[in-house]
Design an enzyme around this catalytic site. Sequence first.
Site, mmCIF file in Angstrom:
data_model
loop_
_atom_site.group_PDB
_atom_site.id
_atom_site.type_symbol
_atom_site.label_atom_id
_atom_site.label_comp_id
_atom_site.label_asym_id
_atom_site.label_seq_id
_atom_site.Cartn_x
_atom_site.Cartn_y
_atom_site.Cartn_z
ATOM 1 N N CYS A 141 -9.859 -15.140 0.480
ATOM 2 C CA CYS A 141 -9.302 -16.364 0.157
ATOM 3 C C CYS A 141 -9.445 -17.385 1.958
ATOM 4 O O CYS A 141 -9.018 -17.088 2.614
ATOM 5 C CB CYS A 141 -8.373 -17.448 -0.814
ATOM 6 N N ARG A 183 -14.687 -14.391 2.902
ATOM 7 C CA ARG A 183 -13.337 -14.311 2.564
ATOM 8 C C ARG A 183 -13.665 -14.342 1.655
ATOM 9 O O ARG A 183 -11.895 -14.143 1.149
ATOM 10 C CB ARG A 183 -12.657 -15.513 3.301
ATOM 11 N N TRP A 223 -10.551 -15.326 -3.610
ATOM 12 C CA TRP A 223 -11.154 -13.859 -3.873
ATOM 13 C C TRP A 223 -9.986 -13.579 -4.256
ATOM 14 O O TRP A 223 -8.785 -13.691 -4.181
ATOM 15 C CB TRP A 223 -10.521 -13.338 -2.303
ATOM 16 N N ASN A 262 -3.693 -19.559 0.549
ATOM 17 C CA ASN A 262 -4.892 -17.644 0.416
ATOM 18 C C ASN A 262 -3.204 -17.150 0.996
ATOM 19 O O ASN A 262 -2.358 -17.712 1.129
ATOM 20 C CB ASN A 262 -4.883 -17.886 1.838
ATOM 21 N N GLY A 263 -2.942 -15.745 0.272
ATOM 22 C CA GLY A 263 -2.372 -15.060 -0.172
ATOM 23 C C GLY A 263 -1.379 -14.743 -1.802
ATOM 24 O O GLY A 263 -2.201 -14.923 -2.509
ATOM 25 N N GLU A 321 -17.582 7.061 7.809
ATOM 26 C CA GLU A 321 -18.548 5.370 8.214
ATOM 27 C C GLU A 321 -19.568 5.363 7.430
ATOM 28 O O GLU A 321 -19.817 4.454 6.697
ATOM 29 C CB GLU A 321 -18.021 5.861 9.668
ATOM 30 N N LYS A 338 -20.090 2.571 4.276
ATOM 31 C CA LYS A 338 -21.618 1.386 4.810
ATOM 32 C C LYS A 338 -22.025 1.667 3.777
ATOM 33 O O LYS A 338 -22.008 0.580 3.010
ATOM 34 C CB LYS A 338 -22.068 1.858 5.877
ATOM 35 N N GLU A 350 -20.504 0.268 -0.109
ATOM 36 C CA GLU A 350 -19.982 -0.798 -0.184
ATOM 37 C C GLU A 350 -20.146 -1.315 -0.529
ATOM 38 O O GLU A 350 -20.383 -2.725 -0.999
ATOM 39 C CB GLU A 350 -18.805 -1.235 1.122
ATOM 40 N N HIS A 399 -16.221 24.424 0.138
ATOM 41 C CA HIS A 399 -14.842 24.381 -0.320
ATOM 42 C C HIS A 399 -15.352 23.340 -1.972
ATOM 43 O O HIS A 399 -14.055 23.092 -2.472
ATOM 44 C CB HIS A 399 -13.464 24.306 0.416
ATOM 45 N N LYS A 433 -14.183 -10.136 3.189
ATOM 46 C CA LYS A 433 -13.674 -9.214 4.597
ATOM 47 C C LYS A 433 -12.372 -9.214 5.324
ATOM 48 O O LYS A 433 -12.236 -8.185 6.270
ATOM 49 C CB LYS A 433 -14.586 -10.972 4.996
#
Length: 612
Positions: free
Chosen positions: A2, A27, A74, A100-101, A485, A489, A492, A508, A607
Amino acid sequence: MCGIVGYIGHKPAFPILIKGLKRLEYRGYDSAGVALIESSDLDIFKKKGKVSELEKFTETNSFKGTIGIGHTRWATHGEPNDRNAHPHYSHDQKLAIIHNGIIENYGALKTELTEKGYEFRSDTDTEVFITFIEDIKKSLDLNLEDAVRVALTKVVGAYAIVIMSVEEPDKLIAARKGSPMVIGLGQGEYYIASDATPIVEYTNEVVYLNDEQIAIISRENLEIVDTKDVPQEAEIHKLDLKLEAIEKSGYDHFMLKEIMEQPNSIADCMRGRLNANEGLLTLGGIREYAEMITNAKKITIVACGTSWHAGLVAEYIFEDLCRIPVEVEYASEFRYRNPIINEGDILFAISQSGETADTLAAIELAKSKGAFVFGVVNTVGSSISRVTHEGAYLHAGPEIGVASTKAFTAQLTVLTMIALRIASKKGTISDSKYRELLVDLENIPGKVAKALETDKTVREISALFKDAKNFLYLGRGYNFPVALEGALKLKEISYIHAEGYPAAEMKHGPIALIDENMPVVFIATRDSSYDKIVSNIQEVKSRKGKVIAVVTEGDVLIPKMADFTIEVPSTHEALMPLVSVIPLQLLSYHIAVMRGANVDQPRNLAKSVTVE
Ligand code: M6R
């Protein structure tokens, strides 16, 4: 998560809010809204979707109000729709809030307020919060700031809030706990935002609000108190942020800009710290603590996502070069698993945003047990940079694309510099190896620039694999975290399922997945496990997997086995992740673009993850 903005001054607030929301859209982008005081009315306009939807929705209005608040969401409580979008009115519609929260005790508060006869229009904790403030204001006959202050002593959770009232139309009340908030100081005007990006084009003087502080903001004055009403000092900081750094500058996406910026961002990260010619490595942050880190029995690293991957590379480097045992922990696991932390232990916290809720909580836990906490953070003035005992900034510049790229390479650069400094002090590497590694590190920006030249090859490979359903990424040693990584990438931003694995672990389990439809990306540069990974490539090839191999320039063996090869320049194996990750960033970028995905704002992501 947010983004919040606020403005009070003499200019029309609406365009400032909209521009600010666009800067903060990274955000969260589930919905957007603004509240303004127009001709003595408190009006709210909000819409599901991006800020552009809100703009369309309001295009026939000409707003003149000079005070307002805005929010890009968000979603946490309640599905993303118009009703749940912020701002929210209080029950009597005299107050409006952006938040925000998460308010954790909102259920109990809602029950209490419902019993008193209040009704709610949304499913959000935020509407409960503002109604609670309204109730306190009325029942105790308080002005806005006092009502907010009393309410804040009773809510549990995290918040950055800005509130306005039609009855007190010349003030904004802002407060924070656990979520960031910056106040920009203009001439007879103030700007409020979740971070400095909406503020930098108007002023470079800012005040970072601290946890449990409340700002009472009028056009002429900024007053800060704590929740006990004790006045607090407003410490003014100068922003070191350029407008170009937060614009796309001709690139289609922030992510591509940030990938391409890496030769510079890595150089910026080393600037003034590393001089290989003179054998100098100076990091202000560790100067005072070098002795303590050198003598450490163990280092714990906490982080999330890409920053956690940087932590894994650091584990290899610290153990290899400094001979200090390292444990790398997901912050979200560490904070809840009763970890063994003793007085004087050393914890490194890595974070691009400096706001990740789990990492912040892990730091607080470690501090409460007496650990010394060192931050490796990109965002200047962020919460993590302020709660850690010491730290080193990345100096990579703002990272806006949700997929982290240049922050990762800057994190590796800072962590490598620290490891080299400690290894040299501790005597665990020879002077000649130390000097050699300094030179290699100084040459990394040029090698990254060379690795970026693989762009065309990577784009061609991307076109062939853009419709794949799964990908496997395999690496060994220093390239194992790079495999993780690369997979992160891809998933996402392109929404293709991808897994990263240590190459030898493949047999395995994951080997069962391999057939002619499975692309397997090997990070197989020349290092101490080269021969081993060559065998792993053969194992995949003999099961008809399609091998895409990232190899060291001049490799003649792997190109004979792999279906596709991408060559990167050679460097010391400890530094190779800085180079070998580049084609993987490009691969995920091109595949996502070819699939029509929103690269900078992938679905469901934000983000900075300021909720746990
Ligand atoms: O800001 P932080 O580095 O603390 O963020 C941690 C993760 O949320 C972040 O790395 C996330 O995994 C990225 N989207 C990865 O590209």
